[in-house]
Design a protein around this motif. Structure first.
Motif, PDB file in Angstrom:
ATOM      1  N   VAL A  77      11.761  27.621 -21.889  1.00 22.97           N
ATOM      2  CA  VAL A  77      10.307  27.450 -22.190  1.00 22.97           C
ATOM      3  C   VAL A  77      10.374  25.778 -22.629  1.00 22.97           C
ATOM      4  CG1 VAL A  77       8.257  27.569 -23.596  1.00 22.97           C
ATOM      5  CG2 VAL A  77       9.381  29.543 -22.198  1.00 22.97           C
ATOM      6  N   GLU A  78      11.462  25.618 -23.452  1.00 24.37           N
ATOM      7  CA  GLU A  78      11.293  24.164 -24.244  1.00 24.37           C
ATOM      8  C   GLU A  78      11.807  23.202 -23.049  1.00 24.37           C
ATOM      9  OE1 GLU A  78      12.456  26.975 -25.341  1.00 24.37           O
ATOM     10  OE2 GLU A  78      11.863  27.181 -27.318  1.00 24.37           O
ATOM     11  N   GLY A  79      12.767  23.819 -22.215  1.00 17.44           N
ATOM     12  CA  GLY A  79      13.320  22.895 -21.057  1.00 17.44           C
ATOM     13  C   GLY A  79      12.233  22.539 -20.217  1.00 17.44           C
ATOM     14  N   GLN A  80      11.436  23.444 -19.808  1.00 13.50           N
ATOM     15  CA  GLN A  80      10.161  23.506 -18.837  1.00 13.50           C
ATOM     16  C   GLN A  80       9.430  22.335 -19.656  1.00 13.50           C
ATOM     17  OE1 GLN A  80       8.957  27.009 -17.761  1.00 13.50           O
ATOM     18  NE2 GLN A  80      10.744  27.603 -16.644  1.00 13.50           N
ATOM     19  N   GLN A  81       9.125  22.558 -20.967  1.00 19.25           N
ATOM     20  CA  GLN A  81       7.910  21.703 -21.442  1.00 19.25           C
ATOM     21  C   GLN A  81       8.532  20.235 -21.559  1.00 19.25           C
ATOM     22  OE1 GLN A  81       7.922  23.473 -25.417  1.00 19.25           O
ATOM     23  NE2 GLN A  81       5.777  24.647 -24.853  1.00 19.25           N
ATOM     24  N   GLN A  82       9.899  20.070 -21.611  1.00 20.93           N
ATOM     25  CA  GLN A  82      10.514  18.699 -21.597  1.00 20.93           C
ATOM     26  C   GLN A  82      10.235  17.932 -20.465  1.00 20.93           C
ATOM     27  OE1 GLN A  82      11.309  16.995 -24.444  1.00 20.93           O
ATOM     28  NE2 GLN A  82      12.192  15.243 -23.446  1.00 20.93           N
ATOM     29  N   PHE A  83      10.448  18.735 -19.347  1.00 17.52           N
ATOM     30  CA  PHE A  83      10.609  18.393 -17.989  1.00 17.52           C
ATOM     31  C   PHE A  83       9.176  17.704 -17.511  1.00 17.52           C
ATOM     32  CE2 PHE A  83      10.138  19.210 -13.366  1.00 17.52           C
ATOM     33  CZ  PHE A  83      11.447  18.724 -12.766  1.00 17.52           C
ATOM     34  N   ALA A  84       8.248  18.637 -18.008  1.00 17.66           N
ATOM     35  CA  ALA A  84       6.580  18.099 -17.748  1.00 17.66           C
ATOM     36  C   ALA A  84       6.346  16.949 -18.623  1.00 17.66           C
ATOM     37  CB  ALA A  84       5.693  19.387 -18.072  1.00 17.66           C
ATOM     38  N   ALA A  85       6.900  16.976 -19.538  1.00 14.98           N
ATOM     39  CA  ALA A  85       6.370  15.913 -20.663  1.00 14.98           C
ATOM     40  C   ALA A  85       6.941  14.525 -20.344  1.00 14.98           C
ATOM     41  CB  ALA A  85       7.177  16.288 -22.072  1.00 14.98           C
ATOM     42  N   GLU A  86       8.240  14.598 -19.498  1.00 17.19           N
ATOM     43  CA  GLU A  86       8.831  13.249 -18.812  1.00 17.19           C
ATOM     44  C   GLU A  86       8.240  13.210 -17.580  1.00 17.19           C
ATOM     45  OE1 GLU A  86      12.712  14.371 -18.941  1.00 17.19           O
ATOM     46  OE2 GLU A  86      12.910  14.091 -21.198  1.00 17.19           O
ATOM     47  N   ASN A  87       6.723  13.568 -17.181  1.00 15.48           N
ATOM     48  CA  ASN A  87       6.249  13.541 -15.917  1.00 15.48           C
ATOM     49  C   ASN A  87       6.739  13.888 -14.611  1.00 15.48           C
ATOM     50  OD1 ASN A  87       3.800  12.574 -17.299  1.00 15.48           O
ATOM     51  ND2 ASN A  87       4.619  10.329 -17.392  1.00 15.48           N
ATOM     52  N   ASN A  88       7.608  14.872 -14.773  1.00 16.39           N
ATOM     53  CA  ASN A  88       8.422  15.322 -13.775  1.00 16.39           C
ATOM     54  C   ASN A  88       7.494  16.454 -13.214  1.00 16.39           C
ATOM     55  OD1 ASN A  88      10.896  13.986 -13.894  1.00 16.39           O
ATOM     56  ND2 ASN A  88      10.989  15.092 -15.596  1.00 16.39           N
ATOM     57  N   VAL A  89       7.523  16.534 -11.569  1.00 14.95           N
ATOM     58  CA  VAL A  89       7.000  17.821 -11.114  1.00 14.95           C
ATOM     59  C   VAL A  89       8.107  18.587 -10.326  1.00 14.95           C
ATOM     60  CG1 VAL A  89       5.303  18.391  -9.202  1.00 14.95           C
ATOM     61  CG2 VAL A  89       5.011  16.541 -10.803  1.00 14.95           C
ATOM     62  N   VAL A  90       8.034  20.002 -10.600  1.00 17.21           N
ATOM     63  CA  VAL A  90       8.938  20.590  -9.881  1.00 17.21           C
ATOM     64  C   VAL A  90       8.980  20.532  -8.335  1.00 17.21           C
ATOM     65  CG1 VAL A  90       9.922  23.163  -9.381  1.00 17.21           C
ATOM     66  CG2 VAL A  90       8.965  22.323 -11.861  1.00 17.21           C
ATOM     67  N   ASN A  91      10.178  20.124  -7.926  1.00 16.82           N
ATOM     68  CA  ASN A  91      10.126  19.896  -6.379  1.00 16.82           C
ATOM     69  C   ASN A  91      11.660  20.149  -5.975  1.00 16.82           C
ATOM     70  OD1 ASN A  91       9.821  18.826  -3.887  1.00 16.82           O
ATOM     71  ND2 ASN A  91      10.108  16.823  -4.356  1.00 16.82           N
ATOM     72  N   PHE A  92      11.647  21.730  -5.431  1.00 21.94           N
ATOM     73  CA  PHE A  92      13.140  21.950  -4.983  1.00 21.94           C
ATOM     74  C   PHE A  92      13.332  21.179  -3.656  1.00 21.94           C
ATOM     75  CE2 PHE A  92      11.564  25.392  -7.635  1.00 21.94           C
ATOM     76  CZ  PHE A  92      12.753  25.670  -8.401  1.00 21.94           C
ATOM     77  N   ASP A  93      14.694  21.399  -3.423  1.00 22.59           N
ATOM     78  CA  ASP A  93      15.195  20.780  -2.116  1.00 22.59           C
ATOM     79  C   ASP A  93      14.725  21.425  -0.990  1.00 22.59           C
ATOM     80  OD1 ASP A  93      16.848  18.670  -2.434  1.00 22.59           O
ATOM     81  OD2 ASP A  93      18.789  19.716  -2.452  1.00 22.59           O
ATOM     82  N   SER A  94      14.633  20.748   0.115  1.00 19.90           N
ATOM     83  CA  SER A  94      14.233  21.200   1.352  1.00 19.90           C
ATOM     84  C   SER A  94      15.497  21.374   2.312  1.00 19.90           C
ATOM     85  CB  SER A  94      13.146  20.265   1.982  1.00 19.90           C
ATOM     86  OG  SER A  94      12.107  20.101   1.272  1.00 19.90           O
ATOM     87  N   GLY A  95      15.464  22.194   3.242  1.00 16.51           N
ATOM     88  CA  GLY A  95      16.416  22.274   3.963  1.00 16.51           C
ATOM     89  C   GLY A  95      16.428  21.410   4.988  1.00 16.51           C
ATOM     90  N   THR A  96      17.263  20.559   5.647  1.00 19.86           N
ATOM     91  CA  THR A  96      17.181  19.610   6.445  1.00 19.86           C
ATOM     92  C   THR A  96      18.262  19.726   7.810  1.00 19.86           C
ATOM     93  OG1 THR A  96      16.501  18.009   4.645  1.00 19.86           O
ATOM     94  CG2 THR A  96      16.932  16.885   6.810  1.00 19.86           C
ATOM     95  N   ASN A  97      17.950  19.629   9.023  1.00 23.63           N
ATOM     96  CA  ASN A  97      18.522  19.499  10.157  1.00 23.63           C
ATOM     97  C   ASN A  97      19.485  18.415  10.182  1.00 23.63           C
ATOM     98  OD1 ASN A  97      17.849  22.161  11.086  1.00 23.63           O
ATOM     99  ND2 ASN A  97      16.410  21.354  12.215  1.00 23.63           N
ATOM    100  N   ALA A  98      20.736  18.675  10.701  1.00 20.34           N
ATOM    101  CA  ALA A  98      21.580  17.687  10.727  1.00 20.34           C
ATOM    102  C   ALA A  98      21.321  16.560  11.802  1.00 20.34           C
ATOM    103  CB  ALA A  98      23.109  18.254  11.327  1.00 20.34           C
ATOM    104  N   THR A  99      21.528  15.434  11.419  1.00 18.82           N
ATOM    105  CA  THR A  99      21.230  14.075  12.495  1.00 18.82           C
ATOM    106  C   THR A  99      22.559  13.528  12.537  1.00 18.82           C
ATOM    107  OG1 THR A  99      20.843  12.597  10.667  1.00 18.82           O
ATOM    108  CG2 THR A  99      19.026  13.856  11.573  1.00 18.82           C
ATOM    109  N   ALA A 100      22.513  12.386  13.204  1.00 16.55           N
ATOM    110  CA  ALA A 100      23.767  11.696  13.508  1.00 16.55           C
ATOM    111  C   ALA A 100      24.531  10.912  12.191  1.00 16.55           C
ATOM    112  CB  ALA A 100      23.498  10.413  14.561  1.00 16.55           C
ATOM    113  N   ASP A 101      23.436  10.858  11.250  1.00 17.17           N
ATOM    114  CA  ASP A 101      23.891  10.169  10.016  1.00 17.17           C
ATOM    115  C   ASP A 101      24.018  11.053   8.849  1.00 17.17           C
ATOM    116  OD1 ASP A 101      23.682   7.782  11.577  1.00 17.17           O
ATOM    117  OD2 ASP A 101      21.607   7.664  10.841  1.00 17.17           O
ATOM    118  N   PHE A 102      23.412  12.303   9.007  1.00 14.23           N
ATOM    119  CA  PHE A 102      23.370  13.139   7.930  1.00 14.23           C
ATOM    120  C   PHE A 102      24.007  14.720   8.287  1.00 14.23           C
ATOM    121  CE2 PHE A 102      20.611  16.228   5.546  1.00 14.23           C
ATOM    122  CZ  PHE A 102      21.183  15.817   4.371  1.00 14.23           C
ATOM    123  N   PRO A 103      24.839  15.242   7.668  1.00 11.47           N
ATOM    124  CA  PRO A 103      25.331  16.378   7.994  1.00 11.47           C
ATOM    125  C   PRO A 103      24.421  17.702   7.839  1.00 11.47           C
ATOM    126  CG  PRO A 103      26.085  15.741   5.928  1.00 11.47           C
ATOM    127  CD  PRO A 103      25.193  14.903   6.255  1.00 11.47           C
TER     128      PRO A 103
END
Lengths: 456, 151
Positions: free
Chosen positions: A193-219
């Motif tokens: 809980v304390e970590g979550q409070q700190q995360f929000a206090a620093e104006n962060n918004v939870v945003n998990f990673d998105s799966g992304t297909n490979a391109t010529a420049d990105f695996p």
């Protein structure tokens, strides 16, 4: 018989024997992986964008994505949890990739402390009230380096009530997260809980990673994935060969009126959710699978088959109704839940199921994986930013509008979103223990406050 | 989409002032044009087809959809049907005049949720919201983001 004829006969017999051995060997030889282009150990990063974009082609693309994910997640794993690329799913029922992922109980510890290291597991002795001697015996039943799977939830993840099988046993649940999601939670100290409070206090918004297909420049990369699994205790009238099975340590959770003890049971997988955040699905792609014998569709009644959660000979049993309270997984003589599937599986999805089931049967005609089916995949038809207040449709108008698994949303099946189950509609409201946005996952709400022990 | 439904969507966009792309998107979780087309055909078995034919004839004669609708609304046979179609898109049901005023007879709970009135209000129906916690303290998105820009 002269000597020449005798020799010829012997040669013929030997040749026949060799031919027989070759034929048998060929028929039992594991199929070459190249013969199964649709059976791959790689978790898809995102959908394959169809050439023609419309609702039907996108639904098909997401359903294929679901099946490919199901196959990859249930691929036989090496001891370290990576897929065993030398094997093919179905050759032998084995411990799978996702079963090596950490449980929510490994991450959100009761003392708010640092999660278990990736690849490790909690000390079940901290949970089970059984004597250490008994637990030692249980450990000997474990598979590989890890002890048995640890199942802690006997009421459904949404707390709507227990699902009770025809043998009177509570279905057991677990929620596991992939490494990508685990790292995000650990790196940002969102596991207490304390970590979550700190995360929000620093104006962060939870945003998990998105799966992304490979391109010529990105695996390419896999995004955050949550798996929810439902298991039934295998018993009388159950055929274990039709299930993916594990020996599980079932904790009689005191929070669910259990006595805190643990017991080992052979359990079969009956329900399986995969939620994967991807670039084309910022509202996440929601795939759900079931064991094919779970329940008939409402339109198929009256029935005369054998099901895991429906007694065809009981025509007046109340359908999709919760067990009477108090709920207690340890209580004997439970009344089974009479389950039906309210929303039918579409013709297109049935056809896709038949295709993948046939592929799995080709690997091994006895594989239990042929007895699983996709119910559907829910995906956003308007995949905009779910966080922005400037997006008029942050839920992304998910299709299909409702989606339920008879073992995970048994009692909330229906046809109207927010009344009947809609993965996106429900998870859009997910917050942490402080009421802050958690990007479609309720798991952050499982975090506890840090205790002195957790600070160590 | 059949020709009749295409005509119905063109008519609906002109009646409601809402973009065709919003009323009949290529990718959608609910085929409202077909739902409403079928419902209207059932409710007005004779006049609905006549209305669509008349509207299409006006378009074919070179009138814009808006001018064609203006003409339709002056016709005593077509205007009541057109008004009901307009109401259907906005409210998700038929207008029923009672002793207590005009009430809505919704086709279903889902069409109630999908009523365009909520889009125009930049809001949501009672009992169902697509917005997340705290939205009421924020400016809504611009109106065009809800109803399109007339395309």
């Amino acid at each position: 018989m002269n000597k020449t004829r005798f020799t010829k006969s012997i040669v013929l017999i030997v040749m026949l024997a060799i031919s027989l051995v070759v034929v048998v060997a060929c028929s039992t030889k594991p199929m070459d992986k190249k013969e199964h282009t649709s059976l791959d150990w790689k978790i898809p990063n995102d959908i394959k964008t169809p050439k023609v974009i419309n609702t039907k082609t996108l639904q098909k693309a997401f359903d294929e994505f679901s099946w490919e994910s199901f196959i990859a997640l249930n691929w036989p794993a090496n001891k370290n949890g990576t897929p065993d690329k030398k094997k093919i799913i179905g050759q032998k029922d084995a411990k799978t990739v996702w079963e090596h992922w950490l449980h929510t109980t490994d991450i959100f510890l009761p003392d708010g402390g640092m999660p278990v290291a990736w690849g490790g597991t909690i000390n079940t002795a901290d949970y089970c009230t059984n004597s250490p001697k008994t637990l030692d015996k249980i450990k000997s039943l474990g598979r590989g380096e890890k002890i048995s799977d640890f199942l802690v939830l006997a009421t459904e993840p949404m707390d709507t009530g227990p699902l009770i099988d025809l043998n009177g046993q509570y279905v057991q649940y677990e929620i596991n997260l992939n490494k990508n999601m685990y790292d995000y939670i650990k790196d940002n100290e969102l596991y207490n809980v304390e970590g979550q409070q700190q995360f929000a206090a620093e104006n962060n918004v939870v945003n998990f990673d998105s799966g992304t297909n490979a391109t010529a420049d990105f695996p390419g990369k896999v995004g955050a994935i949550v798996v929810k699994a439902a298991w039934k205790v295998l018993g009388k009238n159950d055929d274990p060969s039709r299930f993916h099975t594990v020996n599980a340590l079932i904790w009689s959770n005191p929070a669910e009126k259990g006595d805190g003890s643990c017991r080992v049971e052979n359990v079969g997988l009956v329900g399986f959710h995969i939620a994967h955040k991807t670039e084309s699905a910022p509202q996440w792609a929601w795939s759900t699978f079931e064991q094919v014998d779970n329940a008939p569709e409402t339109s198929e009644l009256p029935c005369d088959d054998t099901y895991n959660f429906h007694n065809c000979s009981c025509s007046d049993c109340p359908v999709n109704k919760m067990a009477e309270q108090p709920w207690n997984p340890d209580k004997s003589g439970q009344t089974p839940t009479q389950v039906t599937r309210v929303v039918p599986i579409t013709k297109e999805t049935r056809e896709m199921n038949a295709y993948y089931q046939a592929q799995l049967r080709q690997v091994n005609p006895d594989t239990p994986w042929q007895y699983y089916m996709l119910i559907s995949t829910q995906w956003p038809t308007k995949p905009g930013d779910p966080v922005s207040f400037q997006n008029p449709d942050p839920k992304g108008s998910p299709a299909p509008m409702v989606l339920s698994n008879t073992t995970l949303e048994t009692f909330t099946q229906g046809v109207v979103p927010q009344i009947g189950t809609s993965c996106t509609d429900c998870h859009f409201s997910a917050t942490n223990s402080e009421g802050q946005w958690t990007d479609f996952t309720y798991t952050l709400g499982m975090a506890s406050k840090k205790t002195k022990k957790g600070e160590q | 989409m059949t020709t009749s439904i295409q005509t119905f969507v063109t008519l609906s966009a002109a009646l409601t002032g809402i973009s065709k792309n919003v009323l009949a998107p290529t990718v959608t979780n609910l085929d409202l044009p077909t739902t409403y087309f079928d419902a209207a055909k059932q409710k007005f078995p004779a006049d609905f087809d006549l209305l669509l034919s008349a509207f299409q004839a006006l378009i074919d004669s070179g009138k814009s959809a808006e001018d064609a609708v203006a003409t339709i609304m002056e016709n005593d046979t077509y205007a009541p049907v057109a008004q009901q179609i307009n109401f259907l898109w906005y409210m998700g049901g038929w207008a029923v005049v009672t002793d207590f005023g005009t009430q809505t007879q919704n086709l279903s709970a889902i069409t109630y949720q999908k009523g365009m009135v909520w889009q125009v209000m930049q809001s949501h129906p009672m009992g169902y919201s697509v917005s997340r916690y705290g939205y009421w303290g924020q400016e809504p998105a611009p109106l065009n983001d809800y109803i399109g820009n007339g395309e």
